[in-house]
Scaffold this motif. Structure first.
Motif, PDB file in Angstrom:
ATOM      1  N   PRO A 173      42.066  42.921  55.972  1.00 28.96           N
ATOM      2  CA  PRO A 173      43.784  42.526  57.058  1.00 28.96           C
ATOM      3  C   PRO A 173      43.167  41.389  57.905  1.00 28.96           C
ATOM      4  N   ALA A 174      41.780  41.491  58.763  1.00 27.74           N
ATOM      5  CA  ALA A 174      41.167  39.748  59.495  1.00 27.74           C
ATOM      6  C   ALA A 174      40.956  38.699  59.136  1.00 27.74           C
ATOM      7  N   TRP A 175      40.919  38.573  57.375  1.00 25.81           N
ATOM      8  CA  TRP A 175      40.431  37.861  56.635  1.00 25.81           C
ATOM      9  C   TRP A 175      41.440  37.596  56.155  1.00 25.81           C
ATOM     10  N   ALA A 176      43.100  37.916  56.192  1.00 22.02           N
ATOM     11  CA  ALA A 176      43.649  37.578  55.195  1.00 22.02           C
ATOM     12  C   ALA A 176      44.444  36.110  55.896  1.00 22.02           C
ATOM     13  N   VAL A 177      43.884  35.860  56.797  1.00 25.16           N
ATOM     14  CA  VAL A 177      45.338  34.592  57.189  1.00 25.16           C
ATOM     15  C   VAL A 177      43.595  33.181  56.901  1.00 25.16           C
ATOM     16  N   VAL A 178      42.748  33.732  56.615  1.00 28.16           N
ATOM     17  CA  VAL A 178      41.650  32.649  56.531  1.00 28.16           C
ATOM     18  C   VAL A 178      41.897  32.920  54.993  1.00 28.16           C
ATOM     19  N   PHE A 179      42.042  33.463  54.015  1.00 33.34           N
ATOM     20  CA  PHE A 179      42.170  33.215  52.418  1.00 33.34           C
ATOM     21  C   PHE A 179      43.749  32.920  52.320  1.00 33.34           C
ATOM     22  N   GLU A 180      44.519  32.689  53.295  1.00 32.60           N
ATOM     23  CA  GLU A 180      45.629  31.689  52.890  1.00 32.60           C
ATOM     24  C   GLU A 180      45.335  30.448  52.943  1.00 32.60           C
ATOM     25  N   GLN A 181      44.350  29.685  54.738  1.00 35.86           N
ATOM     26  CA  GLN A 181      44.422  28.621  54.571  1.00 35.86           C
ATOM     27  C   GLN A 181      43.392  27.778  53.708  1.00 35.86           C
ATOM     28  N   VAL A 182      42.965  28.966  52.634  1.00 37.01           N
ATOM     29  CA  VAL A 182      41.340  28.278  52.223  1.00 37.01           C
ATOM     30  C   VAL A 182      41.755  28.933  50.750  1.00 37.01           C
ATOM     31  N   PRO A 183      42.298  28.309  50.398  1.00 39.29           N
ATOM     32  CA  PRO A 183      42.792  28.865  48.546  1.00 39.29           C
ATOM     33  C   PRO A 183      41.314  29.042  47.451  1.00 39.29           C
ATOM     34  N   ARG A 184      41.201  30.582  46.809  1.00 40.63           N
ATOM     35  CA  ARG A 184      40.559  30.022  46.125  1.00 40.63           C
ATOM     36  C   ARG A 184      41.049  28.956  45.066  1.00 40.63           C
ATOM     37  N   ALA A 185      41.774  28.567  44.618  1.00 38.80           N
ATOM     38  CA  ALA A 185      42.386  27.774  43.450  1.00 38.80           C
ATOM     39  C   ALA A 185      41.410  26.004  43.724  1.00 38.80           C
ATOM     40  N   GLY A 186      41.454  26.258  44.639  1.00 37.83           N
ATOM     41  CA  GLY A 186      40.749  24.675  44.899  1.00 37.83           C
ATOM     42  C   GLY A 186      39.188  25.063  44.566  1.00 37.83           C
ATOM     43  N   PHE A 187      38.875  25.960  44.048  1.00 35.84           N
ATOM     44  CA  PHE A 187      37.207  25.696  44.179  1.00 35.84           C
ATOM     45  C   PHE A 187      37.363  26.445  42.573  1.00 35.84           C
ATOM     46  N   ILE A 188      38.118  26.489  42.087  1.00 33.37           N
ATOM     47  CA  ILE A 188      37.987  27.457  40.589  1.00 33.37           C
ATOM     48  C   ILE A 188      37.885  25.684  39.507  1.00 33.37           C
ATOM     49  N   PRO A 189      36.925  25.824  38.525  1.00 31.56           N
ATOM     50  CA  PRO A 189      36.581  24.448  37.566  1.00 31.56           C
ATOM     51  C   PRO A 189      38.063  24.632  36.192  1.00 31.56           C
ATOM     52  N   ASP A 190      38.106  23.695  35.856  1.00 29.35           N
ATOM     53  CA  ASP A 190      39.404  23.681  35.326  1.00 29.35           C
ATOM     54  C   ASP A 190      39.543  24.331  33.893  1.00 29.35           C
ATOM     55  N   THR A 191      38.178  25.025  33.437  1.00 30.47           N
ATOM     56  CA  THR A 191      38.201  25.935  32.550  1.00 30.47           C
ATOM     57  C   THR A 191      37.261  27.109  32.684  1.00 30.47           C
ATOM     58  N   ILE A 192      37.553  28.019  32.982  1.00 29.19           N
ATOM     59  CA  ILE A 192      37.837  29.603  33.303  1.00 29.19           C
ATOM     60  C   ILE A 192      37.502  30.620  31.396  1.00 29.19           C
ATOM     61  N   TRP A 193      36.095  31.766  32.142  1.00 29.78           N
ATOM     62  CA  TRP A 193      36.774  32.644  30.565  1.00 29.78           C
ATOM     63  C   TRP A 193      37.043  33.905  31.208  1.00 29.78           C
ATOM     64  N   VAL A 194      37.536  34.261  29.486  1.00 27.46           N
ATOM     65  CA  VAL A 194      38.007  35.829  29.448  1.00 27.46           C
ATOM     66  C   VAL A 194      37.783  36.523  28.235  1.00 27.46           C
ATOM     67  N   ASP A 195      37.683  37.448  28.736  1.00 26.96           N
ATOM     68  CA  ASP A 195      37.510  38.574  27.223  1.00 26.96           C
ATOM     69  C   ASP A 195      38.685  38.312  26.177  1.00 26.96           C
ATOM     70  N   ASP A 196      37.709  38.163  24.671  1.00 24.36           N
ATOM     71  CA  ASP A 196      38.759  37.620  24.023  1.00 24.36           C
ATOM     72  C   ASP A 196      38.962  38.772  23.745  1.00 24.36           C
ATOM     73  N   PRO A 197      40.277  37.985  22.963  1.00 17.48           N
ATOM     74  CA  PRO A 197      41.350  39.588  22.672  1.00 17.48           C
ATOM     75  C   PRO A 197      40.518  40.012  20.953  1.00 17.48           C
ATOM     76  N   ASP A 198      40.349  39.440  20.189  1.00 13.01           N
ATOM     77  CA  ASP A 198      40.673  39.441  19.179  1.00 13.01           C
ATOM     78  C   ASP A 198      38.969  39.941  18.842  1.00 13.01           C
ATOM     79  N   GLY A 199      37.814  39.731  19.061  1.00 14.72           N
ATOM     80  CA  GLY A 199      36.480  40.439  19.140  1.00 14.72           C
ATOM     81  C   GLY A 199      34.941  40.456  20.433  1.00 14.72           C
ATOM     82  N   PRO A 200      34.212  40.256  20.285  1.00  9.67           N
ATOM     83  CA  PRO A 200      33.330  40.206  21.310  1.00  9.67           C
ATOM     84  C   PRO A 200      33.324  39.264  21.870  1.00  9.67           C
ATOM     85  N   GLY A 201      32.512  39.108  23.143  1.00  8.39           N
ATOM     86  CA  GLY A 201      32.661  38.130  23.861  1.00  8.39           C
ATOM     87  C   GLY A 201      33.709  37.294  24.964  1.00  8.39           C
ATOM     88  N   PHE A 202      33.812  35.542  25.178  1.00  7.35           N
ATOM     89  CA  PHE A 202      34.678  35.250  25.534  1.00  7.35           C
ATOM     90  C   PHE A 202      35.676  34.523  25.384  1.00  7.35           C
TER      91      PHE A 202
END
Length: 377
Positions: free
Chosen positions: A7-36
């Motif tokens: 919890p000591a880091w909770a305030v820092v996480f709110e002040q530095v949102p992760r979304a600002g550092f994630i690229p526009d394209t990300i990868w998730v498990d392919d629901p229809d088979g192997p890979g992403f």
């Protein structure tokens, strides 16, 4: 987003949102088979936002930046770690205002931004990334967020001697068995190093080391972590496996190991970490239900000696499991000996193991430094 831990880091996480550092394209498990499969912020913003807001890792690069394959044989090569684990690691590191911090593995730059927020304008954060494209993207994200962290490109295993000594060093990629000596050489006496640590047998744990005035680093393991490796610590992605004719000529035997034993040997919450620590240069691959429900295949191999073992385990059949072994090492026998050792020492988890490092050796110990488990020269 909440981190659920540290919890000591909770305030820092709110002040530095992760979304600002994630690229526009990300990868998730392919629901229809192997890979992403790719998820785009532009074309599917709701799915992108849900993935980034979750307390889960986000894959930001596959195949070392190469395109996805047609056969689904893709692998993740960079990610933004699960926020609760990020918080736990930062909590273990315990950086203070005004300190100099080195981060190994910039990734998206988010972790460096969190560190910079904590050490403040009187401190300094240097973050090093081996992949030039990732390093440049992170630099742009840090600049856009107004973060003064220095992002450099280089092999993180070598640290960053130009900025040494550091008060704190943290790695966001796992080391394989040996902590790079350069990291400790660049840590000031009284400083702290935090890194994921693991073996090729299974998942790793978090290692927290403190360096004393005599140059000896010691610390303990905690948790159960699965982190991407430092690229210089990666094994061949697909390991080594003998051909069918060689396996057919291997020594064949039966084992009295049963399904409950396999659970204890393979479960990261049970014996997998300690057993793996007893098996030098041994990689494990498990194919669950390889030949149908309950019919598993476990393979062990050693690239150096070309030793190999395969266990065919049908947990639906009372008959003994079959083991095939070849090469100068009998890897299944070694795994059983490590399993017996684990039982004989009251089934230790990662929290009972520690590491001590001097100029001459890195020594893994159980409970106290006097009880040596394994030593690396």
């Amino acid at each position: 987003m909440t981190t659920d831990t540290a919890p000591a880091w909770a305030v820092v996480f709110e002040q530095v949102p992760r979304a600002g550092f994630i690229p526009d394209t990300i990868w998730v498990d392919d629901p229809d088979g192997p890979g992403f499969t790719a998820v785009s912020r532009r074309t599917d913003p709701s799915a992108w936002e849900a993935a980034v807001a979750a307390n889960a890792p986000v894959i930001t690069q596959i195949n070392l930046g190469e395109p996805a394959t047609e056969n689904g044989e893709d692998f993740p090569s960079s990610s933004s770690s699960q926020p609760s684990i990020v918080a736990d690691m930062l909590d273990a590191l315990d950086p203070r205002p005004g300190e100099r911090v080195l981060e190994i593995g910039t990734g998206t730059g988010w972790n460096a931004a969190l560190l910079a927020h904590r050490v403040g304008p009187s401190g300094q954060v240097t973050t090093i990334e081996v992949d030039p494209a990732l390093a440049e993207t992170a630099r742009q994200a840090l600049t856009a967020a107004g973060v003064a962290a220095e992002a450099v490109t280089g092999d993180g295993a070598a640290g960053w001697p130009a900025g040494a000594p550091f008060d704190r060093i943290i790695a966001t990629a796992s080391v394989r068995e040996i902590v790079p000596p350069a990291w400790l050489a660049q840590l000031r006496p009284g400083g702290r190093l935090v890194t994921p640590w693991g073996t090729d047998y299974g998942n790793g744990a978090l290692l927290t080391l403190d360096l004393d005035a005599d140059g000896i680093a010691s610390g303990r393991f905690s948790g159960n972590l699965a982190f991407m490796r430092l690229r210089s610590h990666q094994r061949s992605l697909f390991g080594w496996e003998p051909d069918d004719d060689t396996v057919a000529a291997a020594e064949v035997a039966a084992t009295d190991v049963r399904g409950k034993d396999l659970d204890m040997m393979l479960n990261p919450e049970k014996g997998r970490f300690a057993i793996g620590a007893r098996l030098p240069n041994v990689a494990l691959v498990v194919e669950w239900d390889a030949h149908g429900p309950g019919r598993h295949v476990l393979e062990l191999d050693d690239l150096i000696t070309r030793s190999y073992a395969r266990l065919d385990a049908d947990v639906t059949d009372p008959a003994p499991f079959t083991v095939r072994q070849l090469g100068p090492r009998r890897l299944w026998d070694e795994a059983l000996a490590a399993y017996d050792w684990w039982h004989e020492h009251a089934k230790p988890g990662p929290d009972r193991l520690g590491l001590a490092i001097t100029d001459d050796a890195q020594t893994l110990f159980l409970d106290t430094p006097e009880t040596v488990v394994r030593t690396w020269p």
